[in-house]
Motif scaffolding. Structure first.
Motif, short mmCIF file in Angstrom:
data_model
loop_
_atom_site.label_atom_id
_atom_site.label_comp_id
_atom_site.label_asym_id
_atom_site.label_seq_id
_atom_site.Cartn_x
_atom_site.Cartn_y
_atom_site.Cartn_z
N UNK A 289 0.83 -1.20 0.00
CA UNK A 289 0.00 0.00 0.00
C UNK A 289 0.87 1.26 0.00
N UNK A 290 1.83 1.30 0.90
CA UNK A 290 2.67 2.49 1.01
C UNK A 290 3.54 2.67 -0.23
N UNK A 291 3.94 1.54 -0.81
CA UNK A 291 4.74 1.62 -2.03
C UNK A 291 3.94 2.32 -3.14
N UNK A 292 2.64 2.03 -3.21
CA UNK A 292 1.78 2.69 -4.20
C UNK A 292 1.53 4.15 -3.82
N UNK B 267 4.81 12.08 0.77
CA UNK B 267 6.01 12.24 1.63
C UNK B 267 5.95 11.29 2.83
N UNK B 268 4.78 11.24 3.49
CA UNK B 268 4.67 10.40 4.69
C UNK B 268 4.81 8.91 4.36
N UNK B 269 4.25 8.49 3.24
CA UNK B 269 4.34 7.07 2.91
C UNK B 269 5.73 6.71 2.38
N UNK B 270 6.39 7.66 1.76
CA UNK B 270 7.76 7.39 1.31
C UNK B 270 8.66 7.12 2.51
N UNK C 275 7.47 3.86 4.26
CA UNK C 275 7.77 2.62 3.54
C UNK C 275 9.13 2.04 3.93
N UNK C 276 10.07 2.93 4.19
CA UNK C 276 11.41 2.45 4.60
C UNK C 276 11.31 1.66 5.90
N UNK C 277 10.54 2.19 6.84
CA UNK C 277 10.39 1.49 8.12
C UNK C 277 9.61 0.18 7.93
N UNK C 278 8.57 0.26 7.12
CA UNK C 278 7.73 -0.93 6.92
C UNK C 278 8.51 -2.04 6.22
#
Ligand SMILES: [Fe+2]
Ligand SMILES: [Fe+2]
Lengths: 313, 252
Positions: free
Chosen positions: B111-114, B125-128, B131-134
């Motif tokens: 999801x965050x990758x999309x 910005x927040x999901x980018x 995503x690293x943490x996830x």
């Protein structure tokens, strides 16, 4: 004869400030003393996670929740460094944990007091971490190398903890009357146990003389306690809170505070297992260790299988 | 519904998923099977709550009605939380926790990758960053699925039980409604059907490798997007919100 020579060169090293490393010769009494202290210290970090962890799920704001989680995680990390330092003396973590679970190894008796309100999280950071720092700053120069190095890493984080605790107390003491009352109540309950953290008076402390001679400790219990009182009383004044000691008075001659005598009977009682939370702390620890047994077994079995597969390939 | 309302709601969904999952994980702090794992789980919990905090701040700014992130976390009632049913399930044992983490980590990962590509710059910005943490979270939980599935008979059985119990809550993560449709048209949100395909591949692959099975003929439970939860959420919120609610309007 050989032993006497060894002991002489050992003490010379200590006196010259050369650190003792795991492979160096050391008197058995020194080894036992240091190991007991490191293991006690490690267990304190780990048991200390419980009273603070007690408020993680109820922390009153997202920021406080995150700061508290990070703090308890730090304490777990301190436990880890210290277990490694203890392992350098040839014991395993399992043996150390076993000693904790069976009551053979002690931990700081402060963690046998309950955290009853949110203000306790502030008071613990401010007072308990504050007292711990006094001790730990000194221990950065303790004579056993691995212990000293663990302390250097730990000290950096502890001063954050103390500041964060003080900040919680500041907000509460500037808050509503109920919040201020909560802060005062926490100070009332944590003040004396914090003073006891430095241990009994030197003249009654059976291990103090050796600890000083071997530079495991560099200052006596009373000296550290005095410094803590001198540092903390003005901080309480900034908070507008009253230190619960009717004997507390500035002494111009010694440039420090005179203060009352902690209840050492209570101290002994808590150490010997009768504090408000001794039973719960150890029972919780044993419970999660047992609950985790199948997980540890699975991880070991998995690692063994992987190992076998990689050898076969 | 305006785009603004839809976006507010969408942010709450993302935030609540993280907040509730992170909260559940935080319950385990000091109770881990080994110290290293205790530290890892606390770390992940901290990441999740940190991301939730940022998403709630953004939600509050979209709503622009005087509420802040703490109001949204501590003063909303159960029926206004939109986290997935899966995220609120209790920990029970380490297998439950890890299966739950894994199923949600894999969902969040895709999801965050999309959402990195979202036309909403804050979400992007927040999901980018998230995503690293996830990515790390997914690696952590996948490793445990492998270990537990292939470790001992007991660990395999416990993990299989957890999958059997939790599977009925998985489909709820992929439900889409007006909010999604509206924001997908605007290029802000993402089509969860695409996420579902990727998620299924990852989950199937991991389970197969670890000698674990997806249960057949499971009756799925839904409702989180309308704030209809399992009974567990009420207790979680009672604990999480009690202190904040007990002293209304003060600073902490
Ligand atoms: Fe510590
Ligand atoms: Fe600390």
């Amino acid at each position: 004869m050989e032993n006497a020579l060894n002991e002489k060169s050992f003490q010379d090293k200590i006196d010259e400030g050369i650190s003792i490393e795991p492979k160096d010769w050391m008197p058995e009494t020194y080894r036992k003393h240091v190991l007991r202290q490191i293991s006690q210290h490690a267990h304190s970090e780990i048991i200390g996670m419980q009273p603070e962890g007690n408020w993680i799920t109820r922390a009153p704001s997202l920021r406080r929740k995150m700061v508290l989680l990070a703090k308890v995680q730090d304490e777990a990390g301190h436990g880890l460094y210290l277990y490694s330092a203890a392992e350098s003396m040839g014991v395993t973590r399992d043996e150390l944990l076993d000693q904790l679970h069976t009551g053979k190894a002690k931990y700081s008796s402060i963690f046998n007091y309950p955290t009853l309100t949110w203000a306790d999280i502030g008071a613990v950071g401010w007072l308990v971490d504050g007292a711990a720092i006094m001790n730990q700053v000194m221990l950065q120069r303790t004579s056993y190398g691995p212990y000293a190095r663990a302390m250097v890493r730990i000290c950096k984080e502890e001063s954050f903890h103390q500041r964060q605790g003080f900040e919680i107390m500041t907000v509460l003491s500037e808050g509503s009357s109920e919040q201020k009352e909560m802060a005062q109540d926490a100070l009332n309950r944590w003040w004396w146990p914090s003073l006891m953290m430095f241990g009994p008076p030197d003249e009654e402390s059976p291990n103090s003389a050796n600890a000083l001679k071997w530079k495991i400790k560099r200052e006596g219990n009373d000296e550290l306690r005095q410094r803590f009182v001198n540092q903390t009383v003005p901080q309480a004044a900034i908070l507008g809170l009253k230190v619960p000691d009717t004997d507390l008075k500035w002494n111009e001659a010694k440039k420090g505070y005179d203060f009352g005598t902690p209840n050492w009977a209570e101290f002994k009682n808590v150490i010997s297992g009768n504090g408000p939370c001794n039973k719960e702390r150890i029972a919780n620890k044993i419970h999660s260790h047992k609950e985790g047994a199948w997980v540890r077994e699975a991880a070991e079995a998995y690692a063994a299988k992987k190992n076998k597969a990689s050898i076969a390939a | 519904m305006t785009t603004q309302e839809a976006l507010f709601n969408y942010c709450l969904r993302l935030a609540d998923n993280h907040l509730i999952l992170g909260h559940r994980l935080s319950e385990l702090c000091s109770k881990g099977p080994v110290l290293e794992e205790d530290i890892a789980c606390t770390n992940i919990s901290l990441d999740l709550i940190g991301q939730a905090n940022a998403l709630l701040q953004y939600a509050a700014s979209i709503e622009n009605n005087g509420r802040n992130e703490d109001d949204l976390a501590f003063l909303r009632h159960e029926r206004h939380f939109y986290n997935s049913l899966l995220s609120e399930q209790p920990n029970r044992d380490f297998a439950f926790t890890m299966v739950k983490q894994f199923l949600i980590d894999a969902f969040n990962y895709y999801l965050f990758d999309e959402l990195k590509k979202s036309k909403d710059l804050t979400i992007s910005a927040l999901t980018t960053k998230g995503h690293k943490e996830i990515t790390y979270h997914l690696r952590h939980s996948s490793t445990w699925i492998d270990r537990l599935g292939l470790g001992t008979d007991e660990s395999n059985l416990r993990t299989q039980n957890a999958i059997n119990e939790l599977w009925r809550f998985t489909d709820d993560m992929f439900v889409m409604d007006e909010v999604d449709k509206m924001l997908i048209t605007d290029g802000i949100a993402t089509d969860l059907n695409i996420i579902k395909t990727k998620w299924q591949n990852t989950v199937n692959g991991a389970f197969e490798k670890a000698n674990l099975k997806i249960p057949e003929k499971v009756w799925m439970q839904y409702g989180s997007k309308q704030g209809k939860h399992t009974e567990h959420l009420g207790f979680l919120l009672a604990e999480m919100q009690h202190l904040h609610r007990a002293y209304p309007g003060v600073k902490w």
